[in-house]
Scaffold this motif. Structure first.
Motif, short mmCIF file in Angstrom:
data_model
loop_
_atom_site.label_atom_id
_atom_site.label_comp_id
_atom_site.label_asym_id
_atom_site.label_seq_id
_atom_site.Cartn_x
_atom_site.Cartn_y
_atom_site.Cartn_z
N GLY A 231 34.26 44.42 33.65
CA GLY A 231 33.65 43.29 32.94
C GLY A 231 32.84 42.35 33.82
N GLY A 232 32.45 42.80 35.00
CA GLY A 232 31.55 42.00 35.84
C GLY A 232 32.20 40.78 36.49
N VAL A 233 33.50 40.69 36.42
CA VAL A 233 34.19 39.53 37.03
C VAL A 233 35.25 40.04 38.00
CG1 VAL A 233 35.67 37.54 36.57
CG2 VAL A 233 33.88 38.16 34.94
N ILE A 234 35.25 39.43 39.18
CA ILE A 234 36.28 39.78 40.16
C ILE A 234 37.18 38.57 40.34
CG2 ILE A 234 34.87 39.13 42.17
CD1 ILE A 234 36.01 41.62 43.56
N PHE A 235 38.45 38.80 40.55
CA PHE A 235 39.38 37.69 40.81
C PHE A 235 39.69 37.70 42.30
CE2 PHE A 235 40.12 39.25 36.48
CZ PHE A 235 39.78 38.10 35.77
N LYS A 236 39.43 36.56 42.92
CA LYS A 236 39.75 36.44 44.35
C LYS A 236 41.03 35.64 44.45
CE LYS A 236 35.61 37.43 46.69
NZ LYS A 236 35.98 38.25 47.83
N VAL A 237 42.02 36.23 45.05
CA VAL A 237 43.33 35.57 45.13
C VAL A 237 43.56 35.12 46.57
CG1 VAL A 237 45.78 35.77 44.60
CG2 VAL A 237 44.12 37.13 43.29
N TYR A 238 43.55 33.81 46.76
CA TYR A 238 43.70 33.24 48.10
C TYR A 238 45.18 32.98 48.38
CZ TYR A 238 38.67 32.35 48.10
OH TYR A 238 37.32 32.50 48.07
N VAL A 239 45.62 33.39 49.55
CA VAL A 239 47.01 33.20 49.95
C VAL A 239 47.03 32.35 51.22
CG1 VAL A 239 49.14 34.39 50.65
CG2 VAL A 239 47.60 35.46 48.97
N VAL A 240 47.83 31.29 51.19
CA VAL A 240 48.02 30.44 52.38
C VAL A 240 49.53 30.24 52.48
CG1 VAL A 240 47.50 28.22 53.47
CG2 VAL A 240 45.84 29.24 51.89
N GLY A 241 50.19 31.06 53.26
CA GLY A 241 51.67 31.03 53.27
C GLY A 241 52.17 31.39 51.88
N ASP A 242 52.97 30.50 51.30
CA ASP A 242 53.49 30.83 49.97
C ASP A 242 52.63 30.26 48.84
OD1 ASP A 242 54.26 28.17 49.99
OD2 ASP A 242 56.25 28.67 50.74
N TYR A 243 51.47 29.68 49.18
CA TYR A 243 50.56 29.15 48.16
C TYR A 243 49.61 30.27 47.71
CZ TYR A 243 46.99 26.31 45.93
OH TYR A 243 46.11 25.78 45.02
N VAL A 244 49.40 30.36 46.41
CA VAL A 244 48.56 31.44 45.85
C VAL A 244 47.61 30.86 44.82
CG1 VAL A 244 48.61 33.63 44.58
CG2 VAL A 244 50.49 33.06 46.14
N LYS A 245 46.31 31.04 45.03
CA LYS A 245 45.33 30.49 44.09
C LYS A 245 44.29 31.55 43.72
CE LYS A 245 42.98 27.39 41.84
NZ LYS A 245 43.54 26.78 40.62
N CYS A 246 44.09 31.72 42.42
CA CYS A 246 43.13 32.74 41.96
C CYS A 246 41.86 32.06 41.45
CB CYS A 246 43.78 33.54 40.85
SG CYS A 246 42.68 34.76 40.12
N VAL A 247 40.71 32.56 41.85
CA VAL A 247 39.43 32.08 41.29
C VAL A 247 38.61 33.28 40.81
CG1 VAL A 247 39.36 30.05 42.82
CG2 VAL A 247 38.15 32.12 43.48
N ARG A 248 37.70 32.99 39.86
CA ARG A 248 36.81 34.05 39.36
C ARG A 248 35.54 34.06 40.19
NH1 ARG A 248 38.13 30.78 35.37
NH2 ARG A 248 39.29 31.53 33.57
N ARG A 249 35.01 35.26 40.41
CA ARG A 249 33.70 35.38 41.07
C ARG A 249 32.91 36.49 40.39
NH1 ARG A 249 34.62 33.36 46.39
NH2 ARG A 249 32.72 34.29 47.20
N LYS A 250 31.61 36.44 40.69
CA LYS A 250 30.71 37.43 40.13
C LYS A 250 30.95 38.81 40.75
CE LYS A 250 26.74 35.82 40.79
NZ LYS A 250 26.24 36.37 42.04
N SER A 251 30.77 39.86 39.94
CA SER A 251 30.94 41.21 40.48
C SER A 251 29.88 42.13 39.91
CB SER A 251 32.35 41.70 40.14
OG SER A 251 32.60 42.94 40.74
N LEU A 252 30.02 43.42 40.15
CA LEU A 252 29.05 44.38 39.60
C LEU A 252 29.28 44.53 38.10
CD1 LEU A 252 29.35 47.23 42.25
CD2 LEU A 252 27.51 45.54 42.05
N PRO A 253 28.21 44.72 37.34
CA PRO A 253 28.39 44.94 35.90
C PRO A 253 29.02 46.31 35.63
CG PRO A 253 26.08 45.22 36.50
CD PRO A 253 26.79 44.77 37.75
N ASP A 254 29.55 46.46 34.40
CA ASP A 254 30.14 47.74 34.01
C ASP A 254 29.06 48.83 34.00
OD1 ASP A 254 32.56 46.56 33.78
OD2 ASP A 254 32.63 46.58 31.59
#
Ligand SMILES: O=P(O)(O)O[C@@H]1[C@@H](OP(=O)(O)O)[C@H](OP(=O)(O)O)[C@H](O)[C@H](OP(=O)(O)O)[C@H]1OP(=O)(O)O
Ligand SMILES: Nc1ncnc2c1ncn2[C@@H]1O[C@H](COP(=O)(O)OP(=O)(O)O)[C@@H](O)[C@H]1O
Ligand SMILES: [Mg+2]
Ligand SMILES: [Mg+2]
Length: 331
Positions: A180-203
């Motif tokens: 669906g053209g969206v990538i989820f980038k999951v940032y990890v800093v020790g036990d902290y976890v944050k997900c953001v959406r980013r642009k990706s290749l289309p289907d």
């Protein structure tokens, strides 16, 4: 009243990383919490610098590794984030994803894994049907080495078998998954976890594969501005369309990866399978990524540094080590 103790976090980062990560907003927030961020001069022996309460680095090379080893021998109680040997596993696109199979969590409502892939070292294997045969097109060809160089980000989306012959191994050939053209980038800093959406290749529509050109090159697609929309418009459309993966799942994966890789600072890229909306693919893991793009990175890192220099554990801590030393509760 006695002044409270200040802590010193020494950092050794490439110039570009220093510029993006060591922002005044981070320096000031750390400073307010009693933590000074101190640049390490890599032209001088590390053990002659300091004192530090923690060493943070993203540098490679034998000389730097020797410096760290010498420093750790002389300062065994000072955490080094992270260990070069652990960081190096992420320099190879095959070994990086092998950690995913080490994650032991129940897969009920949602499932996860990696796309089918093979590694090719020899150009002759590209014409060998038995080697490539099991993979379904389209395929993404990725350089095996992921060392941060521009070359290591240069990928090809390959639609036909013939186009494989143009490629230059060593490569990982990975099945392209529609997401669906969206990538989820999951940032990890020790036990902290944050997900953001980013642009990706289309289907890619499988119906048109025959009419499509043999292959297409691309690089760092999530950082390229959308051609048809402004960046802002693209993100707005994604906000409306793409629901984030469940936080519990991401936290469990992050925890599993952190334990398996023995790393504290990384992100991983996740795709949601368009065919099965509850299946997720992990496709990339990066050491110390562009954290300044993570919302509130200043607070997250200030908290992380504070915990490291005070060597506190949290309930959520999985016993992962910081600089080879188990995080222990001294409080
Ligand atoms: O340059 P940035 O800020 O986009 O960050 C890069 C990351 O992009 P991201 O923040 O995940 O979108 C990038 O992530 P991707 O590989 O693009 O998923 C890498 O982590 C890259 O580091 P390296 O060059 O592979 O050592 C990161 O580059 P460096 O910051 O290490 O130079
Ligand atoms: N298996 C895949 N299926 C679909 N898209 C993919 C796949 N692998 C990578 N991509 C796309 O290619 C981009 C770059 O691939 P990635 O493995 O993350 O390399 P890099 O280290 O350069 O970020 C991803 O952000 C995503 O947009
Ligand atoms: Mg990536
Ligand atoms: Mg990467």
């Amino acid at each position: 009243m006695a002044e409270s103790r200040r802590f010193r976090v020494g950092y050794a980062l490439a110039e570009k990383k220093t510029r993006s990560f060591i922002q005044p907003s981070l320096v000031n927030l750390c400073c307010e919490r009693g933590i000074d961020l101190v640049p390490i001069d890599t032209t001088l022996p590390l053990s002659t610098q300091g004192p530090f309460d923690c060493v943070l680095h993203k540098l490679y090379g034998e000389d730097w590794k020797a410096q760290l080893k010498d420093y750790e021998a002389k300062n065994p109680s000072i955490p080094v984030i992270d260990q070069p040997s652990a960081m190096e596993h992420l320099h190879n696109r095959l070994s990086m994803l092998q950690f995913v199979s080490d994650i032991r969590i129940p897969q009920d409502k949602e499932t996860f894994g990696i796309p089918s892939q093979i590694v090719v070292y020899d150009p002759k294997s590209l014409s060998d049907c038995s080697a490539v045969g099991a993979l379904r097109f389209p395929i993404i060809a990725k350089p095996l080495v992921a060392d941060g160089s521009a070359k290591s980000h240069k990928m090809s989306l390959v639609f036909h078998r013939d186009a494989l012959l143009k490629l230059r191994p060593p490569l990982v050939l990975q099945e392209f998954v529609n997401h669906g053209g969206v990538i989820f980038k999951v940032y990890v800093v020790g036990d902290y976890v944050k997900c953001v959406r980013r642009k990706s290749l289309p289907d890619v529509s499988l119906d048109n594969l025959d009419a499509t050109e043999g292959s297409m090159s691309f690089s760092q697609v999530s950082n390229i501005a959308a051609k048809t929309m402004t960046q802002e418009e693209y993100y707005q459309s994604m906000q409306q369309e793409a629901e984030l993966p469940p936080q519990r799942l991401l936290t469990d994966i992050a925890r599993g990866l952190r334990q398996a890789m023995r790393l504290n600072l990384f992100n991983f890229d996740v795709l949601r399978d368009s065919n099965a909306g509850n299946h997720y693919f992990i496709i990339d893991i990066n050491y110390f990524p562009g954290y300044a793009k993570m919302p509130s990175y200043e607070t997250v890192f200030t908290d992380f540094f504070w915990k490291v220099v005070n060597m506190k554990t949290e309930e959520d801590d999985v016993g992962s080590s910081v600089g080879g030393k188990e995080m222990e509760n001294k409080g």
